[in-house]
Design an enzyme around this catalytic site. Structure first.
Site, mmCIF file in Angstrom:
data_model
loop_
_atom_site.group_PDB
_atom_site.id
_atom_site.type_symbol
_atom_site.label_atom_id
_atom_site.label_comp_id
_atom_site.label_asym_id
_atom_site.label_seq_id
_atom_site.Cartn_x
_atom_site.Cartn_y
_atom_site.Cartn_z
ATOM 1 N N ARG A 14 53.798 16.525 56.140
ATOM 2 C CA ARG A 14 53.340 16.667 54.947
ATOM 3 C C ARG A 14 54.121 17.642 53.820
ATOM 4 O O ARG A 14 54.632 17.339 52.924
ATOM 5 C CB ARG A 14 51.828 17.279 54.763
ATOM 6 C CG ARG A 14 51.481 17.735 53.367
ATOM 7 C CD ARG A 14 49.948 17.741 52.925
ATOM 8 N NE ARG A 14 49.129 18.058 53.985
ATOM 9 C CZ ARG A 14 48.873 19.361 54.433
ATOM 10 N NH1 ARG A 14 49.462 20.325 53.796
ATOM 11 N NH2 ARG A 14 48.278 19.779 55.558
ATOM 12 N N TYR A 42 56.567 8.943 28.598
ATOM 13 C CA TYR A 42 55.909 7.771 29.757
ATOM 14 C C TYR A 42 54.278 7.799 29.664
ATOM 15 O O TYR A 42 53.636 8.910 29.136
ATOM 16 C CB TYR A 42 56.283 8.131 31.066
ATOM 17 C CG TYR A 42 55.861 6.969 32.154
ATOM 18 C CD1 TYR A 42 56.285 5.811 32.225
ATOM 19 C CD2 TYR A 42 54.784 7.629 33.044
ATOM 20 C CE1 TYR A 42 55.784 4.922 32.978
ATOM 21 C CE2 TYR A 42 54.315 6.456 33.933
ATOM 22 C CZ TYR A 42 54.713 5.149 33.926
ATOM 23 O OH TYR A 42 54.335 4.415 34.683
ATOM 24 N N ASP A 86 62.318 14.523 32.026
ATOM 25 C CA ASP A 86 62.444 13.197 32.724
ATOM 26 C C ASP A 86 63.545 12.222 32.631
ATOM 27 O O ASP A 86 63.863 12.070 31.472
ATOM 28 C CB ASP A 86 60.977 12.565 32.342
ATOM 29 C CG ASP A 86 60.726 11.253 33.199
ATOM 30 O OD1 ASP A 86 61.773 10.526 33.789
ATOM 31 O OD2 ASP A 86 59.624 10.889 33.315
ATOM 32 N N LYS A 144 62.295 3.570 39.867
ATOM 33 C CA LYS A 144 62.932 2.754 39.130
ATOM 34 C C LYS A 144 64.388 2.756 39.535
ATOM 35 O O LYS A 144 64.905 2.307 40.698
ATOM 36 C CB LYS A 144 62.787 3.480 37.777
ATOM 37 C CG LYS A 144 61.498 3.722 37.475
ATOM 38 C CD LYS A 144 60.357 2.680 37.396
ATOM 39 C CE LYS A 144 58.843 2.975 37.254
ATOM 40 N NZ LYS A 144 58.567 4.086 36.090
HETATM 41 C C1 LIG Z 1 57.777 4.916 35.955
HETATM 42 C C2 LIG Z 1 57.924 6.138 35.259
HETATM 43 C C3 LIG Z 1 56.968 7.188 35.611
HETATM 44 C C4 LIG Z 1 55.962 7.220 36.653
HETATM 45 O O1 LIG Z 1 56.543 6.903 38.015
HETATM 46 P P1 LIG Z 1 55.900 6.315 39.115
HETATM 47 O O2 LIG Z 1 57.170 6.308 40.166
HETATM 48 O O3 LIG Z 1 55.401 4.973 38.809
HETATM 49 O O4 LIG Z 1 54.747 7.229 39.521
HETATM 50 C C5 LIG Z 1 57.664 8.441 34.908
HETATM 51 N N1 LIG Z 1 58.384 8.515 33.990
HETATM 52 C C6 LIG Z 1 58.986 7.228 33.548
HETATM 53 C C7 LIG Z 1 60.089 7.608 32.569
HETATM 54 C C8 LIG Z 1 58.987 6.037 34.232
HETATM 55 O O5 LIG Z 1 59.448 5.160 33.860
#
Ligand SMILES: *Cc1c(COP(=O)(O)O)cnc(C)c1O
Length: 396
Positions: free
Chosen positions: A62, A115, A187, A212
């Site tokens: 963990r 997001y 982000d 992504k």
């Molecule tokens: C998809 C996404 C998230 C969240 O990510 P997950 O892996 O789906 O939890 C956060 N920020 C952006 C810009 C995203 O495209």
């Protein structure tokens, strides 16, 4: 002459080799997937040295794991941080960052276009724990600076944004935040470190949904946060205690996906630009949103802070949601799906993806028209993608 050595290796090289040098691969050329919950020691003194951090090593899955650590180091080298911590998903990374650095009475300033999940944290969860959150119009830089100047603890940014790919000036807003002693969190999911590096631009923390573009193959969920050792220690402790840890199998898939990050992003940047230009000139399209277009309202900021404009674009069909419903199923080379950043092209309307929780009126008010389509450009031949779009538009 190659000057690269002095500056350090290129991001493309780091995506391949970063975090792997000096790692015990058991003689293999590839990073082993260590599927073990715990790690065993020959004697108690050695065990204690690892447990107290005197000696490097792993205790319990963990907290840390050798495969997961390579993924973290790779991202850290690409982002130029001192330390990285991974999570099971991007949302876990965002939650872990915010909850470990905030407490009741603190204030967050952010943008309206973050997001969807992040936005829900801001509107429904942080206020429940006594954190004040103020969301500003995304590209109103003066408005954001005004809110920040009133005093805040975290300025949380995302750029380019989802789904209208708005751009915010990381350097300018980081300077404003630092004047009031606030931390800046960015982000960087849409850009990746190939196209944009928030830390050298002034951010304190950069985070990703690795699900992504970093992973790039839509086969593993993950999240990762990078920044100074001091801040990342706090975030690591929160992860360790709350337990949203990245699985070693997922870490391996993300590492393998990242090997081609440089190639994929170069292709996606180039294809997205060509597709944006094609759509902009098409008479069945009302508007195209892509930071690489000179028509984009913050194209100049994108030029100043990005090395490439990314693989994400959106466009507005004439005819609203009715046209979108007819158009999307006619595309041959897309997944109509909620993810983005993969080798396959992905498309969908914000009404079913990022902004499914809002009413049509709310979306309009947020500047998300009902005719909008979010299009994540894959690595297919760009001629095939343009032909595909053209054929589907023809049938409208
Ligand atoms: C998809 C996404 C998230 C969240 O990510 P997950 O892996 O789906 O939890 C956060 N920020 C952006 C810009 C995203 O495209």
């Amino acid at each position: 002459m190659n000057t690269r050595h002095k500056e350090g290796p290129s991001p493309k090289t780091l995506a391949v080799w970063g975090g792997e040098e000096g790692v015990d691969k058991l003689g293999a050329t590839q990073i082993p997937v260590v599927n073990s919950v715990s790690f065993d020691y020959p004697d108690l003194d050695t065990w204690l040295d690892v447990a107290t951090g005197k000696t490097a090593g792993h205790i319990y899955g963990r907290n840390t794991n050798p495969t997961v650590e390579v993924f973290e180091d790779k991202v850290n080298l690409l982002e130029g941080g001192e330390s990285s911590v991974s999570f099971s998903t991007g949302m876990a990374a965002i939650t872990g960052t915010l909850f470990s650095l905030l407490e009741p009475g603190k204030r967050v300033v952010s943008i309206k276009d973050s997001y969807g999940g992040t936005n829900v944290l801001f509107t429904d969860y942080l206020p429940k724990y006594g954190v004040q959150v103020d969301l500003c119009d995304t590209d109103d830089h003066k408005g954001i600076e005004g809110q920040v100047a009133q005093g805040c603890d975290i300025l949380y940014l995302e750029t380019p944004t989802n789904p209208t790919v708005k751009i915010v000036d990381i350097k300018r807003l980081s300077a404003a935040a630092h004047q009031v002693g606030a931390l800046v969190v960015v982000d960087n999911t849409f850009a990746t470190p190939i196209n944009q590096k928030p830390l050298p631009l002034g951010a304190d923390i950069v985070l990703h949904s690795a699900t992504k573009f970093l992973g790039g193959h839509a086969d593993a969920l993950g999240g990762v946060v990078s920044g100074s050792k001091h801040l990342l220690n706090e975030i690591f402790r929160f992860k360790e205690i709350t337990g949203a840890s990245l699985h070693p199998e997922s870490a391996y898939l993300l590492i393998r996906g990242m090997k081609t990050l440089g190639l994929r992003i170069a292709q996606q940047n180039a294809s997205a630009m060509q597709i944006a230009q094609y759509l902009e000139s098409h008479d069945k399209i009302d508007e195209v949103f892509y930071p690489g277009l000179t028509s984009h309202r913050n194209h100049d900021i994108a030029v100043s802070q990005m090395q490439g404009f990314g693989g994400m674009l959106s466009f507005k069909l004439k005819g609203g949601y009715g046209a979108v419903k007819k158009f999307l199923p006619k595309l041959r080379y897309v997944n109509l799906a909620a993810n983005l950043g993969s080798v396959e092209t992905v498309a969908g309307p914000p009404a079913t993806t990022s902004h499914v929780e809002c009413s049509p009126e709310e979306r309009e008010a947020m500047g998300i028209p009902e005719g909008l389509i979010r299009y994540s450009v894959g690595i297919e031949d760009v001629g095939d993608l343009i032909c595909d779009l053209g054929n589907a538009l023809e049938e409208l």
